[in-house]
Design a protein around this motif. Structure first.
Motif, PDB file in Angstrom:
ATOM      1  N   UNK A 172      62.337 -32.788 -40.621  1.00  0.00           N
ATOM      2  CA  UNK A 172      62.427 -33.875 -40.587  1.00  0.00           C
ATOM      3  C   UNK A 172      61.886 -33.929 -41.994  1.00  0.00           C
ATOM      4  N   UNK A 173      63.000 -34.259 -42.854  1.00  0.00           N
ATOM      5  CA  UNK A 173      62.581 -34.793 -44.545  1.00  0.00           C
ATOM      6  C   UNK A 173      61.536 -33.336 -45.082  1.00  0.00           C
ATOM      7  N   UNK A 174      61.877 -32.671 -45.280  1.00  0.00           N
ATOM      8  CA  UNK A 174      61.628 -30.948 -45.910  1.00  0.00           C
ATOM      9  C   UNK A 174      61.766 -31.344 -47.255  1.00  0.00           C
ATOM     10  N   UNK A 175      61.810 -32.265 -47.784  1.00  0.00           N
ATOM     11  CA  UNK A 175      62.664 -32.295 -48.737  1.00  0.00           C
ATOM     12  C   UNK A 175      61.562 -31.064 -50.065  1.00  0.00           C
ATOM     13  N   UNK A 176      60.272 -31.111 -49.549  1.00  0.00           N
ATOM     14  CA  UNK A 176      59.335 -30.285 -50.668  1.00  0.00           C
ATOM     15  C   UNK A 176      60.087 -29.291 -50.357  1.00  0.00           C
ATOM     16  N   UNK A 177      60.916 -28.440 -49.656  1.00  0.00           N
ATOM     17  CA  UNK A 177      61.060 -26.949 -49.293  1.00  0.00           C
ATOM     18  C   UNK A 177      62.428 -25.990 -49.881  1.00  0.00           C
ATOM     19  N   UNK A 178      62.499 -25.389 -50.791  1.00  0.00           N
ATOM     20  CA  UNK A 178      64.108 -25.004 -51.232  1.00  0.00           C
ATOM     21  C   UNK A 178      64.723 -24.749 -50.663  1.00  0.00           C
ATOM     22  N   UNK A 179      64.604 -23.992 -48.986  1.00  0.00           N
ATOM     23  CA  UNK A 179      65.425 -23.949 -48.110  1.00  0.00           C
ATOM     24  C   UNK A 179      66.281 -24.515 -47.569  1.00  0.00           C
ATOM     25  N   UNK A 180      65.143 -25.816 -47.585  1.00  0.00           N
ATOM     26  CA  UNK A 180      65.881 -27.304 -46.889  1.00  0.00           C
ATOM     27  C   UNK A 180      66.497 -27.223 -47.978  1.00  0.00           C
ATOM     28  N   UNK A 181      66.011 -28.098 -48.917  1.00  0.00           N
ATOM     29  CA  UNK A 181      67.004 -28.117 -50.133  1.00  0.00           C
ATOM     30  C   UNK A 181      68.573 -27.462 -50.066  1.00  0.00           C
ATOM     31  N   UNK A 182      68.749 -26.659 -50.414  1.00  0.00           N
ATOM     32  CA  UNK A 182      69.425 -25.848 -50.610  1.00  0.00           C
ATOM     33  C   UNK A 182      70.640 -26.030 -49.539  1.00  0.00           C
ATOM     34  N   UNK A 183      70.070 -26.084 -47.990  1.00  0.00           N
ATOM     35  CA  UNK A 183      71.113 -26.513 -47.178  1.00  0.00           C
ATOM     36  C   UNK A 183      71.350 -27.419 -47.186  1.00  0.00           C
ATOM     37  N   UNK A 184      70.771 -29.021 -47.206  1.00  0.00           N
ATOM     38  CA  UNK A 184      70.571 -30.329 -47.346  1.00  0.00           C
ATOM     39  C   UNK A 184      71.726 -30.530 -48.765  1.00  0.00           C
ATOM     40  N   UNK A 185      71.690 -29.555 -49.575  1.00  0.00           N
ATOM     41  CA  UNK A 185      72.684 -29.795 -50.615  1.00  0.00           C
ATOM     42  C   UNK A 185      74.129 -29.372 -50.264  1.00  0.00           C
ATOM     43  N   UNK A 186      74.060 -28.153 -49.800  1.00  0.00           N
ATOM     44  CA  UNK A 186      75.581 -27.947 -49.191  1.00  0.00           C
ATOM     45  C   UNK A 186      75.984 -28.593 -48.308  1.00  0.00           C
ATOM     46  N   UNK A 187      75.103 -29.516 -47.352  1.00  0.00           N
ATOM     47  CA  UNK A 187      76.415 -30.172 -46.213  1.00  0.00           C
ATOM     48  C   UNK A 187      76.462 -31.264 -47.121  1.00  0.00           C
ATOM     49  N   UNK A 210      74.220 -20.428 -47.657  1.00  0.00           N
ATOM     50  CA  UNK A 210      72.733 -21.344 -48.479  1.00  0.00           C
ATOM     51  C   UNK A 210      71.445 -20.900 -46.889  1.00  0.00           C
ATOM     52  N   UNK A 211      71.808 -20.780 -46.139  1.00  0.00           N
ATOM     53  CA  UNK A 211      70.580 -20.451 -45.042  1.00  0.00           C
ATOM     54  C   UNK A 211      69.719 -19.303 -44.963  1.00  0.00           C
ATOM     55  N   UNK A 212      68.375 -19.373 -45.175  1.00  0.00           N
ATOM     56  CA  UNK A 212      67.536 -18.857 -45.411  1.00  0.00           C
ATOM     57  C   UNK A 212      66.879 -18.956 -43.919  1.00  0.00           C
ATOM     58  N   UNK A 213      67.508 -18.802 -42.362  1.00  0.00           N
ATOM     59  CA  UNK A 213      66.466 -18.825 -41.149  1.00  0.00           C
ATOM     60  C   UNK A 213      65.277 -18.664 -40.935  1.00  0.00           C
ATOM     61  N   UNK A 214      64.898 -17.980 -41.661  1.00  0.00           N
ATOM     62  CA  UNK A 214      63.260 -17.719 -41.092  1.00  0.00           C
ATOM     63  C   UNK A 214      62.215 -18.498 -42.387  1.00  0.00           C
ATOM     64  N   UNK A 215      63.452 -18.906 -43.461  1.00  0.00           N
ATOM     65  CA  UNK A 215      62.514 -20.217 -44.516  1.00  0.00           C
ATOM     66  C   UNK A 215      62.446 -20.799 -44.146  1.00  0.00           C
ATOM     67  N   UNK A 216      63.693 -21.012 -43.606  1.00  0.00           N
ATOM     68  CA  UNK A 216      64.242 -22.445 -42.983  1.00  0.00           C
ATOM     69  C   UNK A 216      62.807 -23.099 -41.557  1.00  0.00           C
ATOM     70  N   UNK A 217      62.916 -22.367 -41.114  1.00  0.00           N
ATOM     71  CA  UNK A 217      62.468 -22.552 -39.634  1.00  0.00           C
ATOM     72  C   UNK A 217      60.437 -22.623 -40.144  1.00  0.00           C
TER      73      UNK A 217
END
Length: 161
Positions: free
Chosen positions: A133-148, A96-103
């Motif tokens: 922190x609270x990067x809810x509007x980012x699809x990459x952050x959301x994918x990681x959050x949902x999996x966690x 679920x992690x795309x490190x570049x997009x997450x960064x």
């Protein structure tokens, strides 16, 4: 005969140069993959509900372990527990992690001034630590959050007791 020998030697030198080039590129790709290798992922909740005792938690996940730190205003209720991680859960998380997009994700505003809960996700890679922190509007952050939340939420830890 001399022409044939020169032609064969030229072909051999060409093949050696091609082989060396391919080997060099594969080492470069391996070094890049190692540099971006993820070693740990953490999620923390901070703040919220000042009129009632709030509970926050930090969960740190590595390839082989999961650590849950539950913190409460009343420190007698704070706990630290751990259990073994599975290769399947670790790989599901990494998928679920795309490190570049997450960064590149844009962080959201803190929710604490409005009695809200901040959610911070950190990814530790060999190339560095990336925290959002609270990067809810980012699809990459959301994918990681949902999996966690699906695989490692505090509620799933209650089943491990």
């Amino acid at each position: 005969m001399d022409r044939k020998l020169i032609l064969n030697l030229s072909l051999l030198v060409g093949q050696l140069l091609l082989w060396q080039s391919c080997t060099h590129n594969s080492h470069r790709v391996m070094a890049e993959n190692t540099k971006n290798e993820i070693t740990a992922v953490s999620i923390s909740t901070i703040g919220g509900f000042t009129t009632t005792p709030s509970n926050g938690y930090t969960i740190r996940i590595t390839r082989d372990s999961v650590y849950h730190s539950f913190s409460a205003i009343d420190t007698a209720h704070s706990t630290l527990k751990s259990y073994a991680n599975t290769e399947d859960k670790w790989n599901l998380l990494l998928d679920k992690i795309d490190l570049e997009k997450f960064a590149d994700a844009k962080e959201g505003e803190s929710r604490q001034p409005y009695d809200g809960i901040d959610i911070r996700i950190s990814i530790q890679a060999k190339s560095g630590k990336y925290t959002k922190l609270n990067a809810d509007n980012n699809p990459s952050w959301n994918r990681v959050y949902r999996q966690l939340e699906e695989s490692f939420s505090p509620h799933s830890f209650e089943n491990k007791k």
